[in-house]
Structures are given as C-alpha cells and as structure tokens.
Motif scaffolding. Structure first.
Motif, PDB file in Angstrom:
ATOM      1  N   SER B  82      -2.597 -10.031  -5.533  1.00 29.15           N
ATOM      2  CA  SER B  82      -3.971 -10.122  -5.031  1.00 29.15           C
ATOM      3  C   SER B  82      -3.978 -10.294  -3.515  1.00 29.15           C
ATOM      4  O   SER B  82      -4.850  -9.788  -2.826  1.00 29.15           O
ATOM      5  CB  SER B  82      -4.702 -11.301  -5.672  1.00 29.15           C
ATOM      6  OG  SER B  82      -4.726 -11.180  -7.071  1.00 29.15           O
ATOM      7  N   CYS B  83      -3.027 -11.069  -3.000  1.00 35.21           N
ATOM      8  CA  CYS B  83      -2.928 -11.264  -1.550  1.00 35.21           C
ATOM      9  C   CYS B  83      -1.830 -10.388  -0.941  1.00 35.21           C
ATOM     10  O   CYS B  83      -1.932  -9.975   0.207  1.00 35.21           O
ATOM     11  CB  CYS B  83      -2.635 -12.725  -1.236  1.00 35.21           C
ATOM     12  SG  CYS B  83      -3.975 -13.830  -1.694  1.00 35.21           S
ATOM     13  N   HIS B  84      -0.771 -10.165  -1.700  1.00 38.00           N
ATOM     14  CA  HIS B  84       0.346  -9.355  -1.188  1.00 38.00           C
ATOM     15  C   HIS B  84       0.167  -7.922  -1.670  1.00 38.00           C
ATOM     16  O   HIS B  84       0.747  -7.508  -2.673  1.00 38.00           O
ATOM     17  CB  HIS B  84       1.676  -9.944  -1.657  1.00 38.00           C
ATOM     18  CG  HIS B  84       1.935 -11.317  -1.107  1.00 38.00           C
ATOM     19  ND1 HIS B  84       2.236 -11.561   0.213  1.00 38.00           N
ATOM     20  CD2 HIS B  84       1.932 -12.534  -1.713  1.00 38.00           C
ATOM     21  CE1 HIS B  84       2.417 -12.860   0.407  1.00 38.00           C
ATOM     22  NE2 HIS B  84       2.229 -13.475  -0.742  1.00 38.00           N
ATOM     23  N   GLN B  85      -0.683  -7.165  -0.938  1.00 44.33           N
ATOM     24  CA  GLN B  85      -1.067  -5.821  -1.374  1.00 44.33           C
ATOM     25  C   GLN B  85      -0.184  -4.773  -0.713  1.00 44.33           C
ATOM     26  O   GLN B  85      -0.010  -4.777   0.510  1.00 44.33           O
ATOM     27  CB  GLN B  85      -2.535  -5.576  -1.027  1.00 44.33           C
ATOM     28  CG  GLN B  85      -3.468  -6.556  -1.737  1.00 44.33           C
ATOM     29  CD  GLN B  85      -4.901  -6.493  -1.223  1.00 44.33           C
ATOM     30  OE1 GLN B  85      -5.255  -5.604  -0.459  1.00 44.33           O
ATOM     31  NE2 GLN B  85      -5.701  -7.462  -1.644  1.00 44.33           N
ATOM     32  N   GLN B  86       0.317  -3.879  -1.529  1.00 37.27           N
ATOM     33  CA  GLN B  86       1.277  -2.898  -1.014  1.00 37.27           C
ATOM     34  C   GLN B  86       0.709  -2.083   0.152  1.00 37.27           C
ATOM     35  O   GLN B  86       1.424  -1.798   1.116  1.00 37.27           O
ATOM     36  CB  GLN B  86       1.731  -1.959  -2.138  1.00 37.27           C
ATOM     37  CG  GLN B  86       2.837  -1.022  -1.685  1.00 37.27           C
ATOM     38  CD  GLN B  86       3.491  -0.277  -2.830  1.00 37.27           C
ATOM     39  OE1 GLN B  86       3.007  -0.281  -3.965  1.00 37.27           O
ATOM     40  NE2 GLN B  86       4.606   0.359  -2.534  1.00 37.27           N
ATOM     41  N   ALA B  87      -0.569  -1.731   0.084  1.00 33.92           N
ATOM     42  CA  ALA B  87      -1.164  -0.911   1.142  1.00 33.92           C
ATOM     43  C   ALA B  87      -1.112  -1.616   2.503  1.00 33.92           C
ATOM     44  O   ALA B  87      -1.215  -0.983   3.560  1.00 33.92           O
ATOM     45  CB  ALA B  87      -2.606  -0.575   0.787  1.00 33.92           C
ATOM     46  N   ASN B  88      -0.974  -2.935   2.488  1.00 31.08           N
ATOM     47  CA  ASN B  88      -0.860  -3.708   3.719  1.00 31.08           C
ATOM     48  C   ASN B  88       0.551  -4.273   3.894  1.00 31.08           C
ATOM     49  O   ASN B  88       0.729  -5.384   4.398  1.00 31.08           O
ATOM     50  CB  ASN B  88      -1.875  -4.866   3.719  1.00 31.08           C
ATOM     51  CG  ASN B  88      -3.307  -4.375   3.635  1.00 31.08           C
ATOM     52  OD1 ASN B  88      -3.906  -4.388   2.553  1.00 31.08           O
ATOM     53  ND2 ASN B  88      -3.829  -3.902   4.742  1.00 31.08           N
ATOM     54  N   ALA B  89       1.536  -3.527   3.457  1.00 31.96           N
ATOM     55  CA  ALA B  89       2.922  -3.987   3.509  1.00 31.96           C
ATOM     56  C   ALA B  89       3.052  -5.346   2.807  1.00 31.96           C
ATOM     57  O   ALA B  89       3.752  -6.247   3.248  1.00 31.96           O
ATOM     58  CB  ALA B  89       3.437  -4.060   4.951  1.00 31.96           C
ATOM     59  N   PHE B  90       2.330  -5.482   1.698  1.00 29.74           N
ATOM     60  CA  PHE B  90       2.342  -6.707   0.878  1.00 29.74           C
ATOM     61  C   PHE B  90       1.800  -7.911   1.639  1.00 29.74           C
ATOM     62  O   PHE B  90       2.196  -9.052   1.386  1.00 29.74           O
ATOM     63  CB  PHE B  90       3.724  -6.971   0.285  1.00 29.74           C
ATOM     64  CG  PHE B  90       4.182  -5.872  -0.641  1.00 29.74           C
ATOM     65  CD1 PHE B  90       3.783  -5.854  -1.968  1.00 29.74           C
ATOM     66  CD2 PHE B  90       4.972  -4.832  -0.172  1.00 29.74           C
ATOM     67  CE1 PHE B  90       4.174  -4.819  -2.818  1.00 29.74           C
ATOM     68  CE2 PHE B  90       5.368  -3.791  -1.009  1.00 29.74           C
ATOM     69  CZ  PHE B  90       4.975  -3.789  -2.345  1.00 29.74           C
ATOM     70  N   ALA B  91       0.903  -7.647   2.586  1.00 30.41           N
ATOM     71  CA  ALA B  91       0.046  -8.699   3.143  1.00 30.41           C
ATOM     72  C   ALA B  91      -1.375  -8.324   2.703  1.00 30.41           C
ATOM     73  O   ALA B  91      -1.538  -7.548   1.773  1.00 30.41           O
ATOM     74  CB  ALA B  91       0.171  -8.733   4.664  1.00 30.41           C
ATOM     75  N   ASP B  92      -2.402  -8.880   3.344  1.00 30.86           N
ATOM     76  CA  ASP B  92      -3.743  -8.403   3.038  1.00 30.86           C
ATOM     77  C   ASP B  92      -4.509  -8.258   4.347  1.00 30.86           C
ATOM     78  O   ASP B  92      -3.928  -8.369   5.431  1.00 30.86           O
ATOM     79  CB  ASP B  92      -4.460  -9.314   2.028  1.00 30.86           C
ATOM     80  CG  ASP B  92      -4.685 -10.719   2.561  1.00 30.86           C
ATOM     81  OD1 ASP B  92      -4.613 -10.921   3.796  1.00 30.86           O
ATOM     82  OD2 ASP B  92      -4.940 -11.621   1.747  1.00 30.86           O
ATOM     83  N   SER B  93      -5.806  -8.000   4.254  1.00 32.02           N
ATOM     84  CA  SER B  93      -6.541  -7.751   5.484  1.00 32.02           C
ATOM     85  C   SER B  93      -7.494  -8.893   5.844  1.00 32.02           C
ATOM     86  O   SER B  93      -8.379  -8.730   6.672  1.00 32.02           O
ATOM     87  CB  SER B  93      -7.307  -6.430   5.364  1.00 32.02           C
ATOM     88  OG  SER B  93      -8.023  -6.420   4.144  1.00 32.02           O
ATOM     89  N   HIS B  94      -7.285 -10.057   5.225  1.00 31.46           N
ATOM     90  CA  HIS B  94      -8.128 -11.213   5.542  1.00 31.46           C
ATOM     91  C   HIS B  94      -7.467 -12.080   6.613  1.00 31.46           C
ATOM     92  O   HIS B  94      -6.241 -12.146   6.684  1.00 31.46           O
ATOM     93  CB  HIS B  94      -8.347 -12.066   4.293  1.00 31.46           C
ATOM     94  CG  HIS B  94      -8.996 -11.339   3.174  1.00 31.46           C
ATOM     95  ND1 HIS B  94     -10.289 -10.893   3.229  1.00 31.46           N
ATOM     96  CD2 HIS B  94      -8.520 -10.957   1.959  1.00 31.46           C
ATOM     97  CE1 HIS B  94     -10.581 -10.276   2.098  1.00 31.46           C
ATOM     98  NE2 HIS B  94      -9.525 -10.292   1.309  1.00 31.46           N
TER      99      HIS B  94
END
Lengths: 289, 343
Positions: B82-94
């Motif tokens: 939920s927080c470690h999203q692949q599209a963000n290199a397993f980070a998120d955009s918050h």
C-alpha cells in the motif's frame, strides 16, 4: 501418537495456566507492594485542572503532577541471608514481569509464588526489561504482550520493537504545560557482530534493595513494601533536571524525550546510573512477615 | 474469561503444530533452490543478514504474496505494498506514509531497492537486519495496527499459504520468523540495476546527452561526497539542515543513539530511481527535485551538528540555475524503468 502427546501437553499447560490465575494466599508467597510517591506522599493522579492531583516541586523549583504513571518490573531475584540468590522466572515475561499501573490498584501488588522456604535479606529486580528478552515476541510471551499492548496501557515501543519501560504523562509549571516522559531501550544486536549492532541506549536498570528486616518465607506470606519516589524523576541522585518545552535537542518535557540523549537522564534518576547508584528512586520501607 | 480465550488459542497453536509435522513427513522432497543474487559491478558487499537468510524460489514467492497481503493489517485494508508501490520504486507519492484509517505516519516512505546491499535501514538506521523490520508496520498504530498472532490467525485459514509455507520452509507451520524471513527474501530480490546510467557504465551502446554529461560532472563535484558509489549513498547519517519535522517525536538518528551529534541526522538516501519517489526529505518537505536543489543552493538550517561539508561552504551548496537543471538531467539517468514495471 504425537497428536495425543500434544493434546496432553496443551491440557497440562491449560491447567497450569488456570492455576496460576488464582492467587490464594499460600505459605510460600511473597507480595511486592509498590507505593508510588512524591517524597512521602502517595501520588494522586489527575488532569491539568484536577484539584485532587498531588503537586510536587522539584529541586529547581518546578511544580509538576502526573495524569498517568506506569513502569515495568522484571528479572526479580530474592537473596537469602546466606547470600544464595533465588531467581523468579527471570527469563519468562509472562510469569516474572509486570506492569505497575498507578491507576489500577490491583497492579500495585505483585505476588511471587512458590518461593523456597527460608530467610531473605535482599530484593533485586529490573526497572524495564533486559536486552536479551526485550523483543515484542507475542508467541513466546502472549500474556505480557497482551498486557503491554492494551489500549489503556500502551507499554510497547513499536519502532524499536521493544517494550516501554516507563510511561509518565502529566503537567508542569504554573501554566500546566504537558510533560510526557517515556523510556525504553533502543539498543539492538550484538556489539561483537557489527552487521547486527544498533549502538542505541540501554534503558534497563538493575535495582538492588536491602530489606528493612528479614523476610521469612515458609511460615507466613511476607509483604515487602517498596517505595518508588517519583520526586527523584527531576531531583535525582544523578541529575537535577529542569523541564523545558520546545523542539530543540535539549528540550525534554514532551516527546522530544525520545531523543535517547535526554531520556537517559531520567532513566538514571529513576533506576540508578548503574555505576554508584543501584537503587534510583526505589527503597524498601517495610517488611510484614 | 480472558485466560480461557488464551488457553483455547494456545491449544489451537499446539494443534496447528501437530498437523504441520505430519505434512512435513509427507513432503520431504520439495525442490526449493536458492536464488543467486547477482552482485552488480562495483556494488558494496551483501549485508551479512542475507547470508543468514538467503532467498529461495518459494521463500521469495511467499514473501511477495505476504508483501501484498492486506490481512496483515487490523482491518484488512493495508499491505506493505500500500505504501511501497512498485510504480514509485516501492515508495509512494505522499509526503508522509498513510496507513490504516488514513492515519498519517511520522516519515516519508522510503523506496525499497538494492536492500541486500544496504547496511542500515530506515531514515534513522534503527534496523540493521531486514528480517527485524516487518513486525514494525504490522504493530504500529499509524500503519497496520495489528499483531503478529492476529495476522497469522487470519492467513492460516488460506490453503495457498499452507502450501507456500511448506514449499518454502519444509512444513506448513506459519511462524512469525518465517513471515519475517520470507518478506525479507522477497525484498532482497528487488534489484534496480538497469537504468540508463547502468547501461552506459556497462558499455551497452548508450551515451549521456550533453546536458546529462555536464550534470554527471557537476554531480561528482557537488553531490558525490555523500551520494557516493554505485548505490549513490555512503550509508552515513548526516544533518543537512532540511526543514524540521514539526512532530516532537522526531529526532532523526538521535532518537536511536542518544548522541547529541546525531540529532536530526538522517541516513543519506540512495538516489537511484529518485525521479520516481517524489516528494523528498524525511517527511516529504520538497515536492520536486528542483525544490530540493533550490533549497540547498540557498541557505540550509544552521545547527551545531550541521554536516561539516555544508558548514565549510557557508551552509549551502552553491549552484547556478543551469547547473541545477544539468544535475537533475543526470539524476533522471538513474531511473530504471524495468524496475518499476510489473513483470
């Protein structure tokens, strides 16, 4: 066959646990009674506007009062008059550790059972939990984990995956600014294995108290009354502390205390500095045989 | 009443153990090969913990399933992913992580990449072994707000897990350690080594553009004393005078070590895939890379323990507008599109 053994084991365990829950007075019980005070006055908790709450004044002249007061006692040992040390479930948090919660009278008495018959002169215990078992291991110690994680207790330090050792909430100064002092260890891993070592703070303190008179176990059920004098929090043997609020590295009244640097000063006052002070705020005031 | 429940629960565990032993006896020859982690050129050595918990075929498969498992959270809404999203290199955009019931965490979600080579995890380095991390979000109030036994209770009903635990560990017993180990194993396999920068370094026929090449030279002189080596971090902790988190819970590395010199120091983050992980800073202070460089070129916050390199330069890293855009162009060459694309 294995199944049967396991079922038998489970039942035995169940019976054992059930019998632990009953605390009928027995000849080989020793009760540790904790009296949490400011100097000689038993603390009355209260919120900022309380007219009942005990207000204490520190050596540096700061008034303060508590709304919440909790700490963990573990690693309990009784020492006989001949010097023999009797450990009490020291590696089992479920059977040998407790959260003293000033708001719950029942927690102020901790009953040790099946203590070997004999004469005892000294009491040792830990304020907090020694590093080897200070992990949030719910499988190994489900009972203690449940107590510590309860919503009205919150004695877990999630990010460090260890327990909180002390939790004090309250107010200080004439304008009743909030104070929030939490202690716990941040140390982890092994120093000799650098790939695992977290060079954190060890907030566990080992306490040694001489009994005011010999506790005789076997004939009756002694009660040892231990005073925990929270006046020492700010006005201790090691540090005289002035509370300040704010976000700087030296502000210590509210959770900036989580900077382990400030925390250690409180820990040394409450539990001794483990050099020339091994009693901190604790003393034995009476032994009732 | 409570003791009765815990006794029942204990008995259940014992029963579960008994069942799993039988399974183990029936399934002794599962082929579960270790996965060899290719160590890319000039990378640092593996974290020792990897040798103690080498990834295996099924360990990783199990870890991946658990990583995406929302039942690990109290109300079945939050997984690691939920927080470690692949599209963000397993980070998120918050700016800061958002967990169960929309609760906001203390810090910015760090990307998960090349973790097998990292020696200190999290912004303050409070973990050295990845296996010790998964419990933290599971029990944290602002993240998953559950407990490990609650989580095991939920997933143990799922036959797919029973099979995977047996494949990964030899029998179907679900233990906390096995959960931690398999999630770590999966994370060890998250390697990002196919950016344009990597391909140029490996002489695969690509070249930096003129701007990128200028940016690379500037990067080496202005950034690489901290963002050094192939991970683009020297894995040290530094106070670089970023705006302070208003939460009084934050003290950076100082909340772990208790050393005043560590107050508000944070782990130097890797810059790989940095273009995918906005916003930036320990609690997402900066929306864009441009904003980070603008800030650093001006005047960072003074502190006793401000990094000596910044102090020596008047609390700033001087950069012209052109230099900043050159550096940003170079940073984009660290983006690994294959890493953020599901296979």
């Amino acid at each position: 066959m294995k199944n049967l053994t396991n079922i038998l084991f489970a039942s035995a365990l169940a019976v054992a646990l059930t019998s632990c829950e009953k605390s009928e007075p027995a000849a080989n019980n020793v009760t540790l009674h904790f009296n949490n005070t400011f100097k000689d006055k038993t603390i009355v908790l209260g919120d900022a506007n309380s007219t009942q709450a005990t207000i204490n004044t520190s050596a540096n002249g700061q008034t303060h009062q508590f709304s919440e007061l909790k700490y963990v006692i573990s690693n309990i040992r009784l020492v006989k008059t001949d010097g023999q040390e009797v450990p009490y479930n020291i590696n089992d948090l479920d059977k040998g550790a407790t959260v003293i919660d000033h708001s719950k009278a029942a927690t102020l008495d901790y009953v040790l059972s099946n203590i070997p018959t004999g004469d005892y002169k000294q009491l040792k215990f830990g304020l907090g939990i020694k590093q080897e078992i200070n992990t949030l291991d719910e499988v190994r110690f489900p009972k203690f984990y449940a107590t510590a994680s309860a919503n009205d207790t919150k004695m877990m330090w999630e990010w460090g995956t260890g327990y909180r050792f002390t939790k004090i909430e309250g107010f200080y100064g004439s304008d009743k600014k909030p104070l929030s002092i939490h202690t716990g260890s941040t140390l982890d891993g092994k120093r000799e294995d650098p790939s695992t070592y977290i060079p954190g703070v060890n907030a566990y303190r080992d306490i040694t108290l001489s009994l005011s008179e010999t506790a005789v176990v076997g004939k009756g059920s002694p009660m040892i009354t231990i005073k925990a004098d929270f006046d020492k929090l700010l006005s201790g043997k090691t540090n005289t502390i002035t509370l300040t609020s704010g976000r700087g590295p030296n502000d210590n009244a509210t959770p900036n205390i989580h900077t382990a640097d400030q925390m250690v000063k409180f820990v040394d006052n409450l539990g001794g500095n483990s050099k020339n002070d091994n009693s901190g705020m604790f003393s034995v005031v009476s032994v009732k045989n | 009443m409570k003791p009765t429940i815990s006794i029942l629960f204990l008995s259940l565990i014992v029963f579960a153990l008994a069942c799993s032993r039988e399974d183990a006896e029936e399934n002794l020859n599962i082929d579960n090969p270790e996965i060899q982690l290719a160590i890319p050129l000039d990378f640092p050595s593996l974290n020792e913990a990897v040798h103690r918990n080498p990834p295996t075929l099924y360990g990783v498969e199990l870890g991946k399933k658990l990583f995406h498992e929302k039942k690990l959270s109290g109300n079945n809404t939050i997984s690691c992913a939920s927080c470690h999203q692949q599209a963000n290199a397993f980070a998120d955009s918050h700016p800061q992580a958002i967990g169960i019931y929309g609760r906001v965490g203390l810090r910015n979600t760090p990307p998960l990449q090349n973790l097998a080579f990292i020696k200190h995890y999290n912004w303050d380095g409070n973990k050295r072994e990845l296996e010790k991390q998964p419990l933290v979000p599971i029990i944290t109030h602002e993240e998953m707000n559950s407990s490990i036994l609650e989580a095991i209770g939920k997933i143990s009903k799922d036959q797919a897990y029973q099979i995977l635990f047996r494949q990964a560990f030899g029998d179907s017993e679900i233990t906390p350690d096995r959960i931690y180990k398999s999630i770590a194993q999966y994370e060890y396999t998250l390697l990002s080594i196919n950016s344009k920068y990597d391909k140029i370094k490996r002489n695969e026929g690509l070249q930096f553009s003129v701007i990128e090449a200028r940016g690379y030279q500037l990067f080496k002189s202005k950034c690489a004393s901290c963002h050094s080596g192939e991970l683009f971090t020297d894995q040290s902790f530094r106070n670089i005078g970023f705006p302070l988190n208003p939460s009084t819970e934050e003290a950076g590395r100082g909340r772990v070590t208790g050393i005043p010199a560590d107050y508000m120091s944070f782990r130097v983050p890797s810059l790989r895939n940095i273009a995918y992980t906005a916003p930036y800073g320990s609690f997402g202070q900066f929306k864009t890379l441009q904003a980070v460089l603008d800030y650093m070129a001006e005047d960072v916050l003074e502190a006793d323990n401000l990094d000596p390199i910044l102090k020596a330069n008047g609390n700033r890293i001087p950069m012209t507008a052109q230099e900043k855009s050159d550096i940003i162009a170079f940073l984009h060459t660290l983006s690994d599109e294959s890493f953020i694309t599901p296979q």
